[in-house]
Design a protein around this motif. Structure first.
Motif, mmCIF file in Angstrom:
data_model
loop_
_atom_site.group_PDB
_atom_site.id
_atom_site.type_symbol
_atom_site.label_atom_id
_atom_site.label_comp_id
_atom_site.label_asym_id
_atom_site.label_seq_id
_atom_site.Cartn_x
_atom_site.Cartn_y
_atom_site.Cartn_z
ATOM 1 N N GLY A 55 50.398 41.882 45.057
ATOM 2 C CA GLY A 55 49.449 42.681 45.831
ATOM 3 C C GLY A 55 49.040 41.984 47.109
ATOM 4 O O GLY A 55 49.464 40.869 47.401
ATOM 5 N N ASP A 56 48.169 42.643 47.855
ATOM 6 C CA ASP A 56 47.679 42.139 49.135
ATOM 7 C C ASP A 56 46.251 41.636 48.960
ATOM 8 O O ASP A 56 45.362 42.397 48.544
ATOM 9 C CB ASP A 56 47.738 43.257 50.180
ATOM 10 N N ALA A 57 46.026 40.353 49.277
ATOM 11 C CA ALA A 57 44.692 39.782 49.136
ATOM 12 C C ALA A 57 43.693 40.412 50.090
ATOM 13 O O ALA A 57 42.477 40.270 49.911
ATOM 14 C CB ALA A 57 44.732 38.266 49.368
ATOM 15 N N GLY A 58 44.183 41.112 51.107
ATOM 16 C CA GLY A 58 43.282 41.758 52.053
ATOM 17 C C GLY A 58 42.687 43.049 51.536
ATOM 18 O O GLY A 58 41.788 43.611 52.161
ATOM 19 N N THR A 59 43.177 43.521 50.392
ATOM 20 C CA THR A 59 42.634 44.728 49.768
ATOM 21 C C THR A 59 41.895 44.342 48.485
ATOM 22 O O THR A 59 41.759 43.166 48.158
ATOM 23 C CB THR A 59 43.759 45.724 49.444
ATOM 24 N N SER A 60 41.464 45.363 47.754
ATOM 25 C CA SER A 60 40.743 45.114 46.496
ATOM 26 C C SER A 60 41.672 45.069 45.285
ATOM 27 O O SER A 60 41.208 44.826 44.167
ATOM 28 C CB SER A 60 39.685 46.202 46.276
ATOM 29 N N VAL A 61 42.963 45.295 45.496
ATOM 30 C CA VAL A 61 43.890 45.479 44.383
ATOM 31 C C VAL A 61 43.919 44.265 43.456
ATOM 32 O O VAL A 61 43.823 44.401 42.228
ATOM 33 C CB VAL A 61 45.308 45.784 44.910
ATOM 34 N N LEU A 62 44.071 43.087 44.015
ATOM 35 C CA LEU A 62 44.197 41.897 43.180
ATOM 36 C C LEU A 62 42.891 41.563 42.459
ATOM 37 O O LEU A 62 42.908 41.088 41.319
ATOM 38 C CB LEU A 62 44.648 40.710 44.031
ATOM 39 N N PHE A 63 41.764 41.821 43.096
ATOM 40 C CA PHE A 63 40.480 41.600 42.435
ATOM 41 C C PHE A 63 40.315 42.561 41.255
ATOM 42 O O PHE A 63 39.830 42.178 40.185
ATOM 43 C CB PHE A 63 39.337 41.786 43.422
ATOM 44 N N ILE A 64 40.730 43.797 41.463
ATOM 45 C CA ILE A 64 40.669 44.777 40.379
ATOM 46 C C ILE A 64 41.606 44.367 39.244
ATOM 47 O O ILE A 64 41.262 44.468 38.059
ATOM 48 C CB ILE A 64 41.028 46.182 40.905
ATOM 49 N N GLY A 65 42.801 43.883 39.607
ATOM 50 C CA GLY A 65 43.745 43.434 38.585
ATOM 51 C C GLY A 65 43.185 42.285 37.758
ATOM 52 O O GLY A 65 43.328 42.264 36.529
ATOM 53 N N ALA A 66 42.536 41.324 38.429
ATOM 54 C CA ALA A 66 41.925 40.212 37.710
ATOM 55 C C ALA A 66 40.824 40.703 36.778
ATOM 56 O O ALA A 66 40.697 40.238 35.633
ATOM 57 C CB ALA A 66 41.361 39.196 38.699
ATOM 58 N N SER A 67 40.053 41.667 37.241
ATOM 59 C CA SER A 67 38.978 42.232 36.421
ATOM 60 C C SER A 67 39.539 42.946 35.189
ATOM 61 O O SER A 67 39.005 42.811 34.085
ATOM 62 C CB SER A 67 38.145 43.206 37.262
ATOM 63 N N ILE A 68 40.634 43.676 35.375
ATOM 64 C CA ILE A 68 41.255 44.382 34.250
ATOM 65 C C ILE A 68 41.757 43.393 33.206
ATOM 66 O O ILE A 68 41.571 43.572 31.995
ATOM 67 C CB ILE A 68 42.402 45.281 34.749
ATOM 68 N N LEU A 69 42.400 42.323 33.666
ATOM 69 C CA LEU A 69 42.914 41.318 32.735
ATOM 70 C C LEU A 69 41.794 40.696 31.915
ATOM 71 O O LEU A 69 41.926 40.495 30.697
ATOM 72 C CB LEU A 69 43.663 40.236 33.507
ATOM 73 N N VAL A 70 40.693 40.367 32.574
ATOM 74 C CA VAL A 70 39.557 39.794 31.848
ATOM 75 C C VAL A 70 38.999 40.802 30.847
ATOM 76 O O VAL A 70 38.677 40.456 29.708
ATOM 77 C CB VAL A 70 38.464 39.333 32.828
ATOM 78 N N SER A 71 38.910 42.076 31.248
ATOM 79 C CA SER A 71 38.347 43.110 30.365
ATOM 80 C C SER A 71 39.182 43.297 29.107
ATOM 81 O O SER A 71 38.648 43.370 27.994
ATOM 82 C CB SER A 71 38.230 44.435 31.122
ATOM 83 N N ILE A 72 40.512 43.387 29.272
ATOM 84 C CA ILE A 72 41.355 43.635 28.099
ATOM 85 C C ILE A 72 41.554 42.376 27.252
ATOM 86 O O ILE A 72 41.959 42.476 26.092
ATOM 87 C CB ILE A 72 42.727 44.215 28.497
ATOM 88 N N SER A 73 41.236 41.213 27.814
ATOM 89 C CA SER A 73 41.436 39.974 27.061
ATOM 90 C C SER A 73 40.521 39.883 25.847
ATOM 91 O O SER A 73 40.826 39.168 24.882
ATOM 92 C CB SER A 73 41.189 38.763 27.961
ATOM 93 N N PHE A 74 39.409 40.602 25.874
ATOM 94 C CA PHE A 74 38.459 40.503 24.768
ATOM 95 C C PHE A 74 38.876 41.330 23.564
ATOM 96 O O PHE A 74 38.383 41.104 22.461
ATOM 97 C CB PHE A 74 37.066 40.925 25.241
ATOM 98 N N ALA A 75 39.770 42.297 23.769
ATOM 99 C CA ALA A 75 40.183 43.161 22.661
ATOM 100 C C ALA A 75 40.809 42.376 21.512
ATOM 101 O O ALA A 75 40.377 42.519 20.351
ATOM 102 C CB ALA A 75 41.128 44.241 23.173
#
Length: 428
Positions: free
Chosen positions: A153-173
Motif C-alpha cells: 500500500g501507499d503510506a500517504g493514504t490511510s490504507v496501511l493504517f487500516i490494514g494494521a488495525s484490522i490485523l490487531v483486531s482479528i488477532s484477538f479471535a
C-alpha cells in the motif's frame, strides 16, 4: 515438541498477528512522518512516547487484570489499540501522534502481560523453555513479515493504517476463543535501581544503554531511511534486516553464552555492533551495504538483551530473580525513552547520518563498561551460571520472570545430574 505447540497455537497465532500490525505501525511512523514533513526531533518524541506507554503498561496492567479479569482487559486494550492505529492519518500532528503512541505502547504492554500469562500458565516446567522460545520466534517473524506488508500500500493514504488495525483486531479471535482458562497474574515488585546496580553493575548500566540502542533501531530506523531518500520498499527491507539479524544470531550467541564468561561475549557483541555502526556511517546510502550492516547491527542487539538478563541472574538467588527482572525491564525502558530523543536531536543538528554514530558510541560504551567490569569482579565459573534463553526486549515482566526461573531451575537440574553421574563413576 509438536504436542507442546499444539496446546498453545491459538496464543502463538494471535501474537503473530498482533506483531504484524504493531510492526507495520512502527515503520509507518517514519514513512508517513517523512511525507508529513515532521522533523527528526519531532519523530524522536513520537518514538519515545511508545516506550513511555509501554513502561506504564507493564506496571499497571497486572493491577487492572486482578480487578476486572484477563478477558476484559485484553479486549479493552485491543479495542483502544485498533482505534489508535486508525487515528494516526486523521490526526497528522506531532503532539497527537505522541499521545497516540503512548496509548498504543500502553496497550501493547498490557496485551503482552495478558498473553504471556496465558502462555506461561499453559506450559509445564518441562515445556516452558520450548514454549517461550517458540513465542519469541513468532514475535520476531511477525515483525519481519510486517515489513513485507508495507509494500502492498501507499503510506500517504490511510490504507496501511487500516490494514494494521484490522490485523490487531482479528488477532484477538484465536486467543479469546481458545478454551484456556484465565490464569492468575503475579508480577513481582521491581527491585530498586540501587540494589540492582549493587548486584550487577554491568547488567544495570548495560541494559539501560541497550534500551537506547533498541529503541533507536526500531523507532528511528525508518526515519533515517526516509531522510536519506530510500523508497518505502527499501525502508521496509532495512527494518526487516534489523530483526532478521536478531533471529539468525540469537542461537549462536546463546550457545556461546553457556560456554564462556558472559562479560567477554557482551564485550565482543558490543564491539561488533560498534563496528557495524561505523561501517554504516562510512557506507552512506549504498543499498546492499546498508542491508548487510543492518543485519549485523540488529543481530547483536536482541541477543545482548538476553545476555544481560542471564548475566544478572548469575549473581542472584532464584528468589531475587523476579524482582531483578522487573528492575531490568524498568531500566531498559528508561533507556528506550532516552535513546530516540538523543538520536533525533543528533539527526536534527548533524543530519540523518548521525543515526549511525549515536548507535556506534552507545555500543562502544557498553563494550568499554564490560571491559572495566571484567577488571573489577571475578567471573562466575561457567558450570555455575544459569542457562541462557532468548528473551526479546518486547517481552513483559511475565515472560522475563518465567524465563529467568526456568533457566535457573534447568541449570540446577543439569548440575545435579552431572554430580550424580560423577558419583556413580566414583563408585564403579
Amino acid at each position: 515438541m509438536n504436542k507442546v505447540i499444539s496446546g498453545v497455537w491459538p496464543l502463538l497465532l494471535g501474537i503473530f498477528l498482533i506483531m504484524l500490525g504493531n510492526g507495520m505501525h512502527f515503520t509507518l511512523m517514519g514513512l508517513r512522518g517523512g511525507i508529513e514533513e515532521f522533523s527528526a526531533a519531532e519523530l524522536a518524541i513520537v518514538t519515545s512516547g511508545y516506550f513511555i506507554g509501554f513502561l506504564s503498561g507493564a506496571r499497571l496492567t497486572p493491577l487492572m487484570i486482578r480487578r476486572v479479569g484477563h478477558v476484559r482487559v485484553f479486549a479493552a486494550l485491543g479495542s483502544f489499540m485498533s482505534a489508535g492505529l486508525i487515528a494516526f492519518p486523521l490526526l497528522a500532528e506531532p503532539w497527537a501522534w505522541t499521545l497516540l503512541r503512548i496509548l498504543i505502547g500502553f496497550c501493547m504492554s498490557g496485551i503482552y502481560v495478558a498473553a504471556e500469562s496465558w502462555l506461561n500458565d499453559a506450559a509445564t516446567n518441562e515445556s516452558r523453555g520450548t514454549v517461550l522460545s517458540t513465542y519469541m520466534i513468532a514475535q520476531t517473524l511477525g515483525i519481519i513479515g510486517a515489513q513485507g506488508l508495507l509494500t502492498l500500500g501507499d503510506a500517504g493514504t490511510s490504507v496501511l493504517f487500516i490494514g494494521a488495525s484490522i490485523l490487531v483486531s482479528i488477532s484477538f479471535a484465536p486467543i479469546l476463543l481458545s478454551v484456556a482458562p484465565a490464569p492468575v497474574v503475579t508480577v513481582a515488585r521491581p527491585m530498586g535501581l540501587l540494589k540492582l546496580f549493587s548486584s550487577s553493575p554491568l547488567g544495570t548500566v548495560g541494559i539501560f544503554l541497550l534500551g537506547s540502542v533498541y529503541a533507536t533501531q526500531a523507532g528511528m530506523g525508518a526515519v533515517f531511511g526516509s531522510q536519506i531518500g530510500l523508497t518505502a520498499g527499501q525502508i521496509a527491507l532495512f527494518v526487516a534486516m534489523l530483526f532478521a539479524g536478531a533471529l539468525a544470531m540469537q542461537y549462536p550467541i546463546g550457545w556461546l553464552s553457556d560456554k564462556m564468561d558472559r562479560r567477554r561475549l557482551i564485550f565482543g557483541a558490543s564491539c561488533a555492533g560498534a563496528v557495524a555502526s561505523l561501517m554504516g556511517w562510512i557506507a552512506g546510502d549504498g543499498l546492499w551495504s546498508l542491508m548487510a550492516i543492518a543485519f549485523f547491527a540488529g543481530g547483536v542487539t536482541t541477543p545482548l538483551y538476553a545476555l544481560f538478563l542471564a548475566h544478572t541472574n548469575d549473581f542472584l538467588s532464584v528468589e531475587d530473580m523476579p524482582a531483578a527482572s522487573g528492575g531490568l525491564i524498568f531500566t531498559f525502558g528508561l533507556g528506550a525513552i532516552a535513546g530516540p530523543l538523543v538520536t533525533g536531536w543528533a539527526m536534527e543538528v548533524f543530519g540523518p547520518y548521525a543515526f549511525w554514530p549515536v548507535l556506534g558510541l552507545t555500543f562502544a560504551s557498553i563494550a568499554l563498561y564490560a571491559l572495566y567490569r571484567m577488571k573489577q569482579r571475578s567471573s562466575v565459573p561457567v558450570e555455575q551460571t544459569e542457562r541462557y534463553i532468548g528473551v526479546l526486549p518486547t517481552a513483559s515482566p511475565v515472560a522475563v520472570e518465567a524465563a529467568g526461573v526456568w533457566a535457573a531451575e534447568h541449570a540446577e537440574a543439569e548440575r545435579e545430574a552431572e554430580a550424580e553421574f560423577k558419583g556413580d563413576e566414583q563408585t564403579r
